[in-house]
Design a protein around this motif. Structure first.
Motif, PDB file in Angstrom:
ATOM      1  N   TYR A   1      51.820  56.342 -22.726  1.00 33.77           N
ATOM      2  CA  TYR A   1      51.391  55.180 -23.491  1.00 33.77           C
ATOM      3  C   TYR A   1      51.530  55.518 -24.975  1.00 33.77           C
TER       4      TYR A   1
ATOM      5  N   TYR B   1      49.551  52.310 -35.062  1.00 33.30           N
ATOM      6  CA  TYR B   1      48.429  51.698 -35.758  1.00 33.30           C
ATOM      7  C   TYR B   1      48.747  51.652 -37.251  1.00 33.30           C
TER       8      TYR B   1
ATOM      9  N   LEU C   1      45.710  48.038 -34.465  1.00 40.97           N
ATOM     10  CA  LEU C   1      46.842  48.164 -33.554  1.00 40.97           C
ATOM     11  C   LEU C   1      47.988  47.250 -33.959  1.00 40.97           C
TER      12      LEU C   1
ATOM     13  N   TYR D   1      52.106  48.438 -28.896  1.00 44.30           N
ATOM     14  CA  TYR D   1      51.602  49.199 -27.752  1.00 44.30           C
ATOM     15  C   TYR D   1      52.676  49.129 -26.668  1.00 44.30           C
TER      16      TYR D   1
ATOM     17  N   GLY E   1      46.297  55.427 -19.089  1.00 42.78           N
ATOM     18  CA  GLY E   1      45.890  54.153 -19.673  1.00 42.78           C
ATOM     19  C   GLY E   1      44.409  53.883 -19.523  1.00 42.78           C
ATOM     20  N   GLY E   2      43.758  54.537 -18.568  1.00 40.08           N
ATOM     21  CA  GLY E   2      42.350  54.292 -18.316  1.00 40.08           C
ATOM     22  C   GLY E   2      41.470  54.822 -19.426  1.00 40.08           C
ATOM     23  N   ALA E   3      41.068  56.089 -19.338  1.00 42.80           N
ATOM     24  CA  ALA E   3      40.220  56.700 -20.357  1.00 42.80           C
ATOM     25  C   ALA E   3      40.949  56.804 -21.689  1.00 42.80           C
ATOM     26  N   GLN E   4      42.271  56.893 -21.662  1.00 36.21           N
ATOM     27  CA  GLN E   4      43.140  56.801 -22.846  1.00 36.21           C
ATOM     28  C   GLN E   4      42.671  57.701 -23.986  1.00 36.21           C
ATOM     29  N   LYS E   5      42.679  59.002 -23.746  1.00 33.40           N
ATOM     30  CA  LYS E   5      42.318  59.949 -24.800  1.00 33.40           C
ATOM     31  C   LYS E   5      43.522  60.101 -25.730  1.00 33.40           C
ATOM     32  N   LEU E   6      43.442  59.414 -26.873  1.00 30.37           N
ATOM     33  CA  LEU E   6      44.592  59.333 -27.766  1.00 30.37           C
ATOM     34  C   LEU E   6      44.784  60.625 -28.558  1.00 30.37           C
TER      35      LEU E   6
ATOM     36  N   PHE F   1      46.791  61.601 -31.993  1.00 28.70           N
ATOM     37  CA  PHE F   1      47.387  60.931 -33.138  1.00 28.70           C
ATOM     38  C   PHE F   1      48.324  61.848 -33.906  1.00 28.70           C
TER      39      PHE F   1
ATOM     40  N   TYR G   1      34.815  51.337 -22.239  1.00 29.87           N
ATOM     41  CA  TYR G   1      35.179  52.594 -22.853  1.00 29.87           C
ATOM     42  C   TYR G   1      34.828  52.593 -24.335  1.00 29.87           C
TER      43      TYR G   1
ATOM     44  N   ASN H   1      44.902  49.275 -18.830  1.00 26.87           N
ATOM     45  CA  ASN H   1      45.779  49.807 -19.862  1.00 26.87           C
ATOM     46  C   ASN H   1      45.674  48.996 -21.149  1.00 26.87           C
TER      47      ASN H   1
END
Lengths: 112, 112
Positions: free
Chosen positions: A32, A36, A46, A49, A95-100, A102, B31, B98
């Protein structure tokens, strides 16, 4: 080696120019991909995406993802002074918890 | 539509003091996330939560604590402030699936 690399700039271009912003990454699990925009003293907003490889277009903005090269890009057409900001790429393996994770951010100035 | 609201906007602390950074969202998102952004750098994940009562560490959790007693609120606590915690702190939230993260406008924290 950082997981996500982004040239911090600064980048300065004339109004109306096409701007190209890029990030490279090392983690092949990333699926993903986000861009930004961050104005001074504001939170990230955002812009784009995308999931997996391919292109996505939204108005003057186009995002490209090349997973084989671990390389993502953001193109801005007909750039405007209001596009002057810091642009951050971000990516995640899920995509769930989506720990980005950067990139450092690229500071962009569009000159009238 | 308030989105993600962070308070305070600015704060100066002395070394060893404690404080809580507040974050609330009105979008009923499951989240929530806390990031820190150091000058000229991208954001780094401190803690995140996938729902009320559930929290987990991110990349840089040392020196911080979180709790999530309600869906709306996700406070970040600094117990013994250190100069290395001088930063801009951003809270974010997202819906299930997502979906992208939405950010607040940050808390600027200086520890002297």
């Amino acid at each position: 080696q950082k997981e996500v690399e982004q040239d911090p700039g600064p980048l300065s271009v004339p109004e109306g120019a096409i701007v190209s912003l890029n990030c490279t990454y090392s983690n092949s699990a990333f699926q993903y991909f986000m861009w930004y925009r961050q104005y001074s003293r504001k939170g990230p907003e955002l812009l784009m995406y995308t999931y997996s490889s391919g292109n996505k277009e939204d108005g003057r903005f186009t995002a490209q993802v090349d997973k084989s090269s671990k390389y993502i890009s953001l193109f801005i057409r007909d750039s405007q002074p209001s596009d002057s900001a810091t642009y951050l790429c971000a990516m995640s393996a899920e995509g769930g918890a989506q720990k980005l994770v950067f990139g450092q951010g690229t500071r962009l100035t569009i000159n009238p | 539509n308030a989105g993600v609201t962070q308070t305070p906007k600015f704060r100066i602390l002395k070394i060893g003091q404690s404080m809580t950074l507040q974050c609330t969202q009105d979008m009923n998102h499951n989240y929530m996330y806390w990031y820190r952004q150091d000058p000229g750098m991208g954001l780094k994940l401190i803690y995140y939560s996938v729902g009320a009562g559930i929290t987990d560490k991110g990349e840089v959790p040392n020196g911080y604590n979180v709790s999530r007693s309600t869906t709306e609120d996700f406070p970040l606590r600094l117990e013994l402030a250190a100069p290395s915690q001088t930063s801009v702190y951003f809270c974010a939230s997202k819906n299930q699936g997502n979906q992208p993260q939405h950010f607040g406008d940050g808390t600027r924290l200086s520890i002297l």
